[in-house]
Structure formats: C-alpha cells, structure tokens
Design a protein around this motif. Structure first.
Motif, PDB file in Angstrom:
ATOM      1  N   GLY A   8       7.537  53.016 -39.493  1.00 20.09           N
ATOM      2  CA  GLY A   8       6.306  52.791 -40.254  1.00 20.09           C
ATOM      3  C   GLY A   8       5.759  51.380 -40.289  1.00 20.09           C
ATOM      4  N   ASP A  35       8.300  61.712 -39.935  1.00 17.97           N
ATOM      5  CA  ASP A  35       7.498  61.535 -41.158  1.00 17.97           C
ATOM      6  C   ASP A  35       6.239  62.395 -41.168  1.00 17.97           C
ATOM      7  N   VAL A  44      -0.833  65.002 -39.723  1.00 19.33           N
ATOM      8  CA  VAL A  44      -0.888  63.569 -40.022  1.00 19.33           C
ATOM      9  C   VAL A  44       0.379  62.936 -39.432  1.00 19.33           C
ATOM     10  N   PRO A  46       1.940  59.494 -39.527  1.00 22.81           N
ATOM     11  CA  PRO A  46       1.832  58.137 -40.072  1.00 22.81           C
ATOM     12  C   PRO A  46       2.368  57.037 -39.158  1.00 22.81           C
ATOM     13  N   ASP A  47       3.545  57.233 -38.572  1.00 30.16           N
ATOM     14  CA  ASP A  47       4.146  56.118 -37.829  1.00 30.16           C
ATOM     15  C   ASP A  47       3.431  55.888 -36.498  1.00 30.16           C
ATOM     16  N   TRP A  65      -0.906  51.173 -43.454  1.00 26.78           N
ATOM     17  CA  TRP A  65      -1.214  52.527 -43.015  1.00 26.78           C
ATOM     18  C   TRP A  65      -2.697  52.757 -43.281  1.00 26.78           C
ATOM     19  N   PHE A 117      -1.942  65.208 -51.760  1.00 27.45           N
ATOM     20  CA  PHE A 117      -1.098  64.233 -52.463  1.00 27.45           C
ATOM     21  C   PHE A 117      -0.985  62.917 -51.709  1.00 27.45           C
ATOM     22  N   MET A 118      -1.355  62.912 -50.412  1.00 24.79           N
ATOM     23  CA  MET A 118      -1.450  61.635 -49.690  1.00 24.79           C
ATOM     24  C   MET A 118      -2.924  61.256 -49.631  1.00 24.79           C
ATOM     25  N   PHE A 119      -3.192  59.975 -49.738  1.00 29.03           N
ATOM     26  CA  PHE A 119      -4.585  59.536 -49.611  1.00 29.03           C
ATOM     27  C   PHE A 119      -4.996  59.630 -48.147  1.00 29.03           C
ATOM     28  N   ILE A 120      -6.020  60.417 -47.872  1.00 28.33           N
ATOM     29  CA  ILE A 120      -6.525  60.518 -46.503  1.00 28.33           C
ATOM     30  C   ILE A 120      -7.976  60.016 -46.508  1.00 28.33           C
ATOM     31  N   ASP A 124      -9.773  58.211 -41.193  1.00 26.35           N
ATOM     32  CA  ASP A 124      -8.407  58.640 -40.897  1.00 26.35           C
ATOM     33  C   ASP A 124      -8.405  60.160 -40.691  1.00 26.35           C
ATOM     34  N   PHE A 179      10.066  63.990 -46.401  1.00 28.50           N
ATOM     35  CA  PHE A 179      10.025  62.542 -46.641  1.00 28.50           C
ATOM     36  C   PHE A 179       8.735  62.105 -47.341  1.00 28.50           C
ATOM     37  N   GLN A 180       7.583  62.639 -46.933  1.00 27.33           N
ATOM     38  CA  GLN A 180       6.321  62.176 -47.543  1.00 27.33           C
ATOM     39  C   GLN A 180       6.231  62.551 -49.022  1.00 27.33           C
ATOM     40  N   TRP A 183       8.536  60.070 -50.730  1.00 22.48           N
ATOM     41  CA  TRP A 183       8.085  58.679 -50.702  1.00 22.48           C
ATOM     42  C   TRP A 183       6.753  58.487 -51.411  1.00 22.48           C
ATOM     43  N   VAL A 184       5.794  59.372 -51.134  1.00 24.64           N
ATOM     44  CA  VAL A 184       4.444  59.177 -51.683  1.00 24.64           C
ATOM     45  C   VAL A 184       4.320  59.810 -53.075  1.00 24.64           C
TER      46      VAL A 184
HETATM   47  N1  FO1 Z   1       1.704  55.943 -48.278  1.00 23.31           N
HETATM   48  C1  FO1 Z   1       1.582  55.921 -49.620  1.00 23.31           C
HETATM   49  O1  FO1 Z   1       2.378  55.262 -50.285  1.00 23.31           O
HETATM   50  N2  FO1 Z   1       0.604  56.651 -50.250  1.00 23.31           N
HETATM   51  C2  FO1 Z   1      -0.297  57.398 -49.563  1.00 23.31           C
HETATM   52  O2  FO1 Z   1      -1.159  58.042 -50.175  1.00 23.31           O
HETATM   53  C3  FO1 Z   1      -0.194  57.417 -48.138  1.00 23.31           C
HETATM   54  C4  FO1 Z   1      -1.087  58.132 -47.349  1.00 23.31           C
HETATM   55  C5  FO1 Z   1      -0.993  58.052 -45.957  1.00 23.31           C
HETATM   56  C6  FO1 Z   1      -1.924  58.717 -45.158  1.00 23.31           C
HETATM   57  C7  FO1 Z   1      -1.870  58.630 -43.790  1.00 23.31           C
HETATM   58  C8  FO1 Z   1      -0.844  57.874 -43.206  1.00 23.31           C
HETATM   59  O3  FO1 Z   1      -0.787  57.784 -41.862  1.00 23.31           O
HETATM   60  C9  FO1 Z   1       0.101  57.225 -43.971  1.00 23.31           C
HETATM   61  C10 FO1 Z   1       0.045  57.301 -45.346  1.00 23.31           C
HETATM   62  N3  FO1 Z   1       0.964  56.637 -46.157  1.00 23.31           N
HETATM   63  C11 FO1 Z   1       0.844  56.655 -47.522  1.00 23.31           C
HETATM   64  C12 FO1 Z   1       2.084  55.879 -45.552  1.00 23.31           C
HETATM   65  C13 FO1 Z   1       3.335  56.738 -45.289  1.00 23.31           C
HETATM   66  O4  FO1 Z   1       3.717  57.468 -46.390  1.00 23.31           O
HETATM   67  C14 FO1 Z   1       4.620  55.959 -45.040  1.00 23.31           C
HETATM   68  O5  FO1 Z   1       4.483  54.615 -45.314  1.00 23.31           O
HETATM   69  C15 FO1 Z   1       5.186  56.121 -43.690  1.00 23.31           C
HETATM   70  O6  FO1 Z   1       5.403  57.479 -43.373  1.00 23.31           O
HETATM   71  C16 FO1 Z   1       6.516  55.372 -43.576  1.00 23.31           C
HETATM   72  O7  FO1 Z   1       6.701  55.101 -42.326  1.00 23.31           O
END
Ligand code: FO1
Length: 338
Positions: A8, A35, A44, A46-47, A65, A117-120, A124, A179-180, A183-184
C-alpha cells in the motif's frame, strides 16, 4: 530488469525516488491484490492503484490512496440515499452463496454497495468502473492493469501478483473480516488471531510477475510483510523464484518500531516478532537488507544502513541508492563464492 514488490504505502513511497536509481524502462512493479474488494459490483484494487496514481502524477499524497482533488458527489449522495432508505452504514458482505458467484477475481470479498464503507471518489470510481467492465468483457486483471497503466503514462511495467482471487481475511475472536473491513471500517482495532490468504492455494502467480522475478534483482519495499507482501509469498512458485534471484528487503521497522500501519499487530498474530528481526525471519529468501541508521539489529545477511524515512522524493532516492548498494554487496559475495 529490477522488480519491486509493492503493497500500500511504503513501496509506492520508495518508487517515488527509485526512478533516479533504477531505470523505469527496466522496472517491473508487482502489486499486491489481497487487499482488493468488490464494492457495489466494482473491483477496487488499492495497492495496484496507489502505484498507478503515483506513477500518473494524480495520487492524493496526503492519504497515499485515491486521486488528488477528487470529488465525492456519488459517494455522498449514495450515503444520504442509503440512510433515507433505512440502510445501516456497516460494511455489508454479500450472502455466502453470492461470494463465489460473479467474476472470479472478486471471490470471498464481495460487499454490497448499499453501504459504501470505503470512501470512493468520483474519478477513482471511474477507474474501478473501467477496470470491472474490461474484466467482464473477458480481459485478465494483468491486461486491464497494463491498459490503465498506459492511460496514466506509467513508465514502469505495473502488473498484479495474480489474475486469480486471493483474499486477505483477518481472523478475529468474534468473526472473519476482509482486510479492508478490518482496516477501514474497524480502524485496525479488533484483536487478530490469524491471517488467511483465501484462494492462494489454487491461485497462479501472474506470468509477467514470475518472469520478472526470474530475470533480475528484486526489491521488497518497506511494506507490511503480512498483508502486503504475504499474499504474494503465499502463491506457488514465488518464494522459489525469490530464492533464486538477488533480493534486497527494506525493513518497515526500526528495531521494534513500525513506521506506520498495522504491520506490528499482524506480525505478532502470525507468530513473528514484530521487529526487523521478525521481518528477516519472514523474508528468509532475502540476500541483503536495508535498515534504518538507528536500527542496530544484527542480521546474518549483508546490511546497508541509511535514514529509511520516506517523506520526500529525496528520501526515496536515498533509500533506493541503499537498495542498489545492498544488491551490489550481494553480487560481490556471489562473485567471491564463484
Ligand atoms: N483507506 C482508509 O483508511 N479509508 C478509506 O475510506 C479508504 C478508501 C479507499 C478507496 C480506494 C482505495 O484504493 C484505497 C482506499 N483506502 C482507504 C486505502 C486502503 O484501505 C489501504 O490503505 C490499503 O489497502 C493498504 O494497502
């Protein structure tokens, strides 16, 4: 050819300065996909996306991110609408029988978009829409990632670790969380009993990733050894390929202090000391290490020390130079033996 294994934040930060030391045209970046989640039908990654957006010059560098300056019209409207419709905002896994119905790559990590629950961000989301649509047309994740990389003018070859599903599942005393969600949604707070890479036993490492590992030295950046690098190591053939090639790893710890993220807790949960010594145990294939100048851990392999903080491109260049120097030491040692 040099290959970076990227999770990440740590490795994408290192890549910001690596281009001055390792020729981008001769660099492959293998992105962790453990992830990844499917949220509201969109995959989605993320990494992979952090490397994509950083390389394309659009990454939000406050968070590491998402896209800088992105807007949230759809995310906000969806949240309001869901609330008015009486949908609670907790992450909502799709039912068990739906977890393996649909595009294979999203198996065991399908969440309903009724709770985003994740900000999109809006832009993105466009990336996830294009990626998911091309996957549904029958392209592999490797092909789609390369097309997105072209769209963002990346000068390195960015590939996912696998075209098959591997889901990082965190086992807590109460239940299993992707994991998401851990973590989130749960801010990394639940106690962790184990970490599972669901699907890794039957997943195949992506061919370009394995080819790149065989072709030249590998840099394991200062990513989380458990959930960023662990899913790659769980794939058949990856550890073997790493044993046969020169590998330098940058510790994400300074002795037992982690730079950021949940690495310490997760290392502990899977039975390794949360420290540089523990990282060296997990990375038994690594031939050399880059440690922070303040890290006095003594290891049984060559070590190059430098300030491993990665707050700027100049920092990243310094750490990349240390990686190059450590790889040179590995070469020298190999020549001495020959
Ligand atoms: N990390 C958060 O802490 N909160 C979020 O709402 C969030 C949304 C998100 C959306 C798209 C993306 O590609 C990554 C996002 N992340 C978010 C980061 C992610 O959870 C992690 O940091 C990585 O998966 C760790 O490698």
């Amino acid at each position: 050819m040099t290959t970076f294994l990227a999770g990440g934040t740590g490795t994408p930060k290192l890549l910001a300065g690596a281009r001055e030391v390792f020729d981008p045209a001769e660099t492959t970046v293998v992105g962790n996909t453990g992830d990844d989640v499917e949220l509201g039908g969109l995959l989605v990654c993320p990494d992979v996306d952090t490397v994509l957006f950083a390389g394309g010059g659009v990454l939000d560098r406050e968070t590491w991110w998402g896209i800088e300056g992105d807007e949230s019209t759809t995310h906000d409207y969806l949240g309001d609408l869901a609330e008015r419709a009486g949908v609670d905002s907790e992450p909502r896994y799709l039912p068990d029988d739906r977890q393996t119905a649909g595009r294979d790559i999203a198996d065991w990590r399908r969440f309903s978009g009724a709770s985003e629950f994740m900000f999109i961000g809006d832009r993105d989301r466009a990336v996830h829409t294009l990626r998911s649509s091309l996957l549904d047309e029958g392209h592999t994740l490797t092909e789609v990632t390369r097309r997105l990389a072209d769209a963002y003018d990346l000068d390195v070859d960015l590939v996912p670790m696998s075209d098959d599903p591997v889901a990082s599942i965190i086992h807590t005393p109460d239940r299993e969380l992707h994991f998401q969600e851990f973590w989130v949604a749960e801010a990394g707070e639940p106690a962790v009993e184990d970490v599972e890479f669901r699907g890794a036993d039957s997943a195949t490492a992506a061919e370009p990733a394995v080819d790149a590992l065989r072709e030249g030295p590998v840099v394991v950046g200062p990513s989380n050894p458990v959930t960023s690098i662990g899913p790659m190591l769980a794939l058949d053939g990856i550890r073997d390929a790493l044993r046969e090639t020169p590998v330098v790893a940058v510790s994400p710890f300074v002795e037992d202090e982690v730079f950021s993220g949940p690495a310490a807790k997760l290392m502990d949960a899977v039975g390794h000391d949360p420290s540089t010594a523990g990282v060296a145990e997990v990375y038994d294939f690594a031939d050399a290490f880059v440690l922070d100048a303040e890290d006095d851990t003594s290891l049984d392999r060559p070590v190059v020390r430098t300030d491993t903080s990665l707050d700027s491109a100049a920092d990243a260049e310094r750490v990349a130079e240390a990686c190059r120097d450590a790889l040179a030491r590995v070469d020298e040692a190999a020549e001495g033996v020959a």
